[in-house]
Design an enzyme around this catalytic site. Structure first.
Site, PDB file in Angstrom:
ATOM      1  N   MET A   1       0.840  -1.207   0.000  1.00 41.72           N
ATOM      2  CA  MET A   1       0.000   0.000   0.000  1.00 41.72           C
ATOM      3  C   MET A   1       0.871   1.252   0.000  1.00 41.72           C
ATOM      4  SD  MET A   1      -2.689  -1.185   2.928  1.00 41.72           S
ATOM      5  CE  MET A   1      -1.614  -2.280   3.826  1.00 41.72           C
TER       6      MET A   1
ATOM      7  N   GLY B   1       5.689   8.705  -1.250  1.00 38.09           N
ATOM      8  CA  GLY B   1       5.063   9.979  -0.873  1.00 38.09           C
ATOM      9  C   GLY B   1       3.886   9.863   0.059  1.00 38.09           C
TER      10      GLY B   1
ATOM     11  N   SER C   1       0.022   7.185   5.721  1.00 37.04           N
ATOM     12  CA  SER C   1      -1.277   7.276   6.412  1.00 37.04           C
ATOM     13  C   SER C   1      -2.401   7.687   5.453  1.00 37.04           C
ATOM     14  CB  SER C   1      -1.199   8.306   7.540  1.00 37.04           C
ATOM     15  OG  SER C   1      -0.067   8.092   8.344  1.00 37.04           O
TER      16      SER C   1
ATOM     17  N   PHE D   1       8.666   0.228   1.831  1.00 38.02           N
ATOM     18  CA  PHE D   1       8.467  -0.368   3.166  1.00 38.02           C
ATOM     19  C   PHE D   1       7.700  -1.684   3.080  1.00 38.02           C
ATOM     20  CE2 PHE D   1       8.114   4.194   5.135  1.00 38.02           C
ATOM     21  CZ  PHE D   1       9.471   4.383   4.991  1.00 38.02           C
TER      22      PHE D   1
ATOM     23  N   PRO E   1      -9.843  -5.451  11.390  1.00 33.42           N
ATOM     24  CA  PRO E   1      -9.857  -6.032  12.747  1.00 33.42           C
ATOM     25  C   PRO E   1      -8.819  -7.135  12.921  1.00 33.42           C
ATOM     26  CG  PRO E   1     -12.098  -5.648  12.004  1.00 33.42           C
ATOM     27  CD  PRO E   1     -11.202  -5.359  10.828  1.00 33.42           C
ATOM     28  N   GLN E   2      -8.732  -8.055  11.948  1.00 29.05           N
ATOM     29  CA  GLN E   2      -7.754  -9.147  12.103  1.00 29.05           C
ATOM     30  C   GLN E   2      -6.318  -8.616  12.034  1.00 29.05           C
ATOM     31  OE1 GLN E   2      -8.609 -12.976  10.455  1.00 29.05           O
ATOM     32  NE2 GLN E   2      -6.494 -13.315   9.814  1.00 29.05           N
ATOM     33  N   GLU E   3      -6.069  -7.655  11.130  1.00 32.11           N
ATOM     34  CA  GLU E   3      -4.714  -7.101  11.013  1.00 32.11           C
ATOM     35  C   GLU E   3      -4.299  -6.394  12.303  1.00 32.11           C
ATOM     36  OE1 GLU E   3      -4.498  -4.680   7.496  1.00 32.11           O
ATOM     37  OE2 GLU E   3      -5.269  -6.306   6.249  1.00 32.11           O
TER      38      GLU E   3
ATOM     39  N   ARG F   1      22.533 -10.838  37.276  1.00 32.51           N
ATOM     40  CA  ARG F   1      23.458  -9.698  37.347  1.00 32.51           C
ATOM     41  C   ARG F   1      23.591  -9.217  38.795  1.00 32.51           C
ATOM     42  NH1 ARG F   1      27.624  -7.204  34.690  1.00 32.51           N
ATOM     43  NH2 ARG F   1      27.631  -4.963  35.122  1.00 32.51           N
TER      44      ARG F   1
ATOM     45  N   HIS G   1      18.713  -3.722  32.051  1.00 27.04           N
ATOM     46  CA  HIS G   1      19.905  -4.409  31.541  1.00 27.04           C
ATOM     47  C   HIS G   1      21.153  -3.520  31.635  1.00 27.04           C
ATOM     48  CE1 HIS G   1      17.296  -7.527  29.807  1.00 27.04           C
ATOM     49  NE2 HIS G   1      18.368  -8.204  29.438  1.00 27.04           N
TER      50      HIS G   1
HETATM   51  C1  LIG Z   1       9.014  -2.342   9.411  1.00 23.27           C
HETATM   52  C2  LIG Z   1       7.915  -1.795   8.557  1.00 23.27           C
HETATM   53  C3  LIG Z   1       7.151  -2.659   7.787  1.00 23.27           C
HETATM   54  C4  LIG Z   1       6.147  -2.144   6.971  1.00 23.27           C
HETATM   55  N1  LIG Z   1       5.436  -3.001   6.177  1.00 23.27           N
HETATM   56  C5  LIG Z   1       4.529  -2.504   5.299  1.00 23.27           C
HETATM   57  C6  LIG Z   1       3.865  -3.373   4.367  1.00 23.27           C
HETATM   58  O1  LIG Z   1       4.058  -4.599   4.362  1.00 23.27           O
HETATM   59  N2  LIG Z   1       3.021  -2.829   3.470  1.00 23.27           N
HETATM   60  C7  LIG Z   1       2.779  -1.488   3.433  1.00 23.27           C
HETATM   61  O2  LIG Z   1       1.993  -1.076   2.595  1.00 23.27           O
HETATM   62  N3  LIG Z   1       3.377  -0.638   4.300  1.00 23.27           N
HETATM   63  C8  LIG Z   1       4.254  -1.115   5.236  1.00 23.27           C
HETATM   64  N4  LIG Z   1       4.902  -0.264   6.107  1.00 23.27           N
HETATM   65  C9  LIG Z   1       4.624   1.154   6.040  1.00 23.27           C
HETATM   66  C10 LIG Z   1       3.908   1.700   7.264  1.00 23.27           C
HETATM   67  O3  LIG Z   1       2.668   1.142   7.340  1.00 23.27           O
HETATM   68  C11 LIG Z   1       3.918   3.234   7.169  1.00 23.27           C
HETATM   69  O4  LIG Z   1       5.216   3.646   7.518  1.00 23.27           O
HETATM   70  C12 LIG Z   1       2.864   3.882   8.042  1.00 23.27           C
HETATM   71  O5  LIG Z   1       1.619   3.698   7.489  1.00 23.27           O
HETATM   72  C13 LIG Z   1       3.072   5.370   8.207  1.00 23.27           C
HETATM   73  O6  LIG Z   1       3.173   5.979   6.959  1.00 23.27           O
HETATM   74  P1  LIG Z   1       4.394   6.980   6.661  1.00 23.27           P
HETATM   75  O7  LIG Z   1       5.641   6.273   7.046  1.00 23.27           O
HETATM   76  O8  LIG Z   1       4.277   7.475   5.288  1.00 23.27           O
HETATM   77  O9  LIG Z   1       4.168   8.152   7.699  1.00 23.27           O
HETATM   78  P2  LIG Z   1       3.292   9.457   7.468  1.00 23.27           P
HETATM   79  O10 LIG Z   1       1.950   9.105   6.974  1.00 23.27           O
HETATM   80  O11 LIG Z   1       4.115  10.429   6.686  1.00 23.27           O
HETATM   81  O12 LIG Z   1       3.178   9.961   8.982  1.00 23.27           O
HETATM   82  C14 LIG Z   1       4.247  10.644   9.633  1.00 23.27           C
HETATM   83  C15 LIG Z   1       3.715  11.169  10.980  1.00 23.27           C
HETATM   84  O13 LIG Z   1       2.614  12.046  10.751  1.00 23.27           O
HETATM   85  C16 LIG Z   1       1.494  11.609  11.505  1.00 23.27           C
HETATM   86  N5  LIG Z   1       0.238  11.858  10.774  1.00 23.27           N
HETATM   87  C17 LIG Z   1      -0.071  11.473   9.517  1.00 23.27           C
HETATM   88  N6  LIG Z   1      -1.328  11.867   9.222  1.00 23.27           N
HETATM   89  C18 LIG Z   1      -1.811  12.478  10.318  1.00 23.27           C
HETATM   90  C19 LIG Z   1      -3.068  13.078  10.647  1.00 23.27           C
HETATM   91  N7  LIG Z   1      -4.104  13.127   9.766  1.00 23.27           N
HETATM   92  N8  LIG Z   1      -3.210  13.615  11.866  1.00 23.27           N
HETATM   93  C20 LIG Z   1      -2.185  13.597  12.754  1.00 23.27           C
HETATM   94  N9  LIG Z   1      -0.994  13.020  12.517  1.00 23.27           N
HETATM   95  C21 LIG Z   1      -0.802  12.473  11.310  1.00 23.27           C
HETATM   96  C22 LIG Z   1       1.703  10.125  11.696  1.00 23.27           C
HETATM   97  O14 LIG Z   1       0.989   9.631  12.829  1.00 23.27           O
HETATM   98  C23 LIG Z   1       3.206  10.043  11.874  1.00 23.27           C
HETATM   99  O15 LIG Z   1       3.536  10.319  13.222  1.00 23.27           O
HETATM  100  C24 LIG Z   1       5.887  -0.745   6.953  1.00 23.27           C
HETATM  101  C25 LIG Z   1       6.644   0.106   7.758  1.00 23.27           C
HETATM  102  C26 LIG Z   1       7.653  -0.403   8.545  1.00 23.27           C
HETATM  103  C27 LIG Z   1       8.464   0.544   9.380  1.00 23.27           C
END
Ligand SMILES: Cc1cc2nc3c(=O)[nH]c(=O)nc-3n(C[C@H](O)[C@H](O)[C@H](O)COP(=O)(O)OP(=O)(O)OC[C@H]3O[C@@H](n4cnc5c(N)ncnc54)[C@H](O)[C@@H]3O)c2cc1C
Length: 372
Positions: free
Chosen positions: A128, A132, A135, A159, A244-246, A272, A342
């Site tokens: 997903m 760019g 969320s 990611f 819900p499951q995720e 320790r 630790h």
């Molecule tokens: C180890 C790992 C595995 C992952 N695996 C997958 C995967 O398999 N598939 C996949 O699709 N993605 C995956 N992701 C991506 C992950 O789901 C995203 O990093 C996450 O959704 C956040 O998106 P972003 O990093 O773009 O942060 P952003 O959306 O840029 O958010 C940055 C900050 O802004 C805040 N923010 C954003 N919008 C708002 C709002 N409306 N109001 C207030 N605060 C807000 C957020 O809470 C966050 O603190 C993975 C990420 C990691 C680190």
């Protein structure tokens, strides 16, 4: 506290999976942590032992039992062994990707994909997030434009868990780029399709043996028969439906990780010595350990109720969200306290507590609901 959630079959399954972890994961874990990816064979071995696709009908290669308690056992055991990074690929495959292949596929797609998914020959991922957007999922820009019997897919994802190993990628695309939520669809991109390239296997703070990668799509011709669900434009609803499951999967892993962190810390505090006595005998350590354990038991009780509710088809989005928020907060809190107890060794990667970094929330779990 005594848990009443499990029955004899789950205990047997746990024994069997614990042996699998000891034999097939632990001996390779250090190498996988260095290499940033598990051997593909891990999935085939897990499939051969019945640890993939437990809820898939037997005639399609699965276990034929719809019961999330088996998924919970797997999550708890990988966390207990300190191999959460290696285990994440399996829990993502079982808990998060499997429902899409099970419930959104037609008969032809089921026959085509489910046997390989259950045997571990076909490794799955869900894509997903884009460079760019995270969320704000409805702003995604990867497109799938219809061309005869195919879609032409262009864009990129980042990611992506299982990104290097994946054979089948549930990919969120815009089939109508002029719309937000209602323009989204899910298509399966397959390993080997022309124009489907892997980018970097990303270097992370934790979960080192988990391949988290970039994916690039350049004029990838994807058969329309790889659309998930009955119609275009339903992608966002499908993603929301599985929430819900995720969320519960992530919440359950949070409590299991917290419990593992507590166990490692307790063990360390008994061994320790400082000022001529075990550090666990200081009153401050005992208070901290007591608080950690108390909150873990509270979280566990909530998770166990949520699992029963999920099995009964009654777990709501709100309850799953509560579980995910509270239990992942707990995970961070317990790990932080464990690192402190630790001392300097909590910062050394030879100690599992130092590797137990929790990860941020996933986009489908944080995305806003569709707007009309
Ligand atoms: C180890 C790992 C595995 C992952 N695996 C997958 C995967 O398999 N598939 C996949 O699709 N993605 C995956 N992701 C991506 C992950 O789901 C995203 O990093 C996450 O959704 C956040 O998106 P972003 O990093 O773009 O942060 P952003 O959306 O840029 O958010 C940055 C900050 O802004 C805040 N923010 C954003 N919008 C708002 C709002 N409306 N109001 C207030 N605060 C807000 C957020 O809470 C966050 O603190 C993975 C990420 C990691 C680190």
């Amino acid at each position: 506290m005594r848990r009443t959630l499990f029955e004899d079959d789950h205990d047997l399954f746990r024994d069997s999976f614990r042996q699998f972890v000891e034999k097939e994961i632990v001996p390779h874990h250090e190498r996988w942590e260095q290499e940033g990816v598990v051997d593909r064979e891990l999935f085939a071995k897990a499939g051969a032992s019945g640890f993939l696709g437990m809820e898939v009908p037997e005639d399609l290669g699965g276990g034929g039992v719809k019961d999330f308690r088996y998924n919970l056992v797997i999550s708890e055991e990988v966390q207990r062994s300190g191999t959460g990074g290696a285990g994440l690929g399996i829990t993502l495959h079982n808990d998060i990707c499997m429902p899409y292949f099970l419930h959104l596929t037609n008969d032809e797609q089921k026959q085509r994909w489910l046997p390989g998914i259950c045997s571990g020959e076909l490794i799955t991922a869900v894509a997903m997030t884009e460079p760019g957007i995270g969320s704000d999922l409805a702003s995604m820009t990867t497109t799938a434009i219809r061309d005869g019997d195919d879609y032409i897919v262009n864009g990129s994802k980042t990611f992506i868990t299982n990104g290097i190993n994946a054979d089948l990628v549930i990919t969120a695309v815009k089939t109508d780029p002029s719309l937000r939520h209602k323009g989204m669809s899910l298509v399966i991109l397959e390993r080997g399709m022309d124009g489907f390239e892997r980018g970097r296997n990303l270097d992370k703070v934790g979960l080192h043996s988990q391949d988290t990668a970039e994916l690039f799509f350049t004029d990838v011709r994807v058969p329309a028969a790889n659309l998930l669900g009955e119609a275009e434009g339903q992608g966002f609803l499908h993603l929301v439906h599985n929430l819900p499951q995720e969320r519960l999967s992530i919440a359950a892993a949070g409590v299991a990780a917290a419990r593992a962190a507590f166990d490692w810390t307790l063990e360390y505090c008994k061994e320790r010595q400082a000022f001529g006595q075990p550090i666990g005998s200081f009153q401050n350590s005992r208070f901290t350990l007591a608080e950690m354990k108390t909150e873990i038991e509270i979280g566990q009780a909530f998770i166990d109720q949520c699992v029963l509710a999920l099995n009964a088809g009654e777990l709501t989005a709100e309850e799953a969200s509560m579980a995910k928020w509270w239990c992942t907060e707990l995970q961070g809190k317990v790990i932080d306290a464990g690192v402190q107890l630790h001392g300097g060794y909590g910062y050394m990667t030879e100690y599992p507590i130092a590797r137990a970094t929790p990860m941020p929330a996933s986009p489908a779990s944080t995305a806003a609901p569709p707007r009309s």
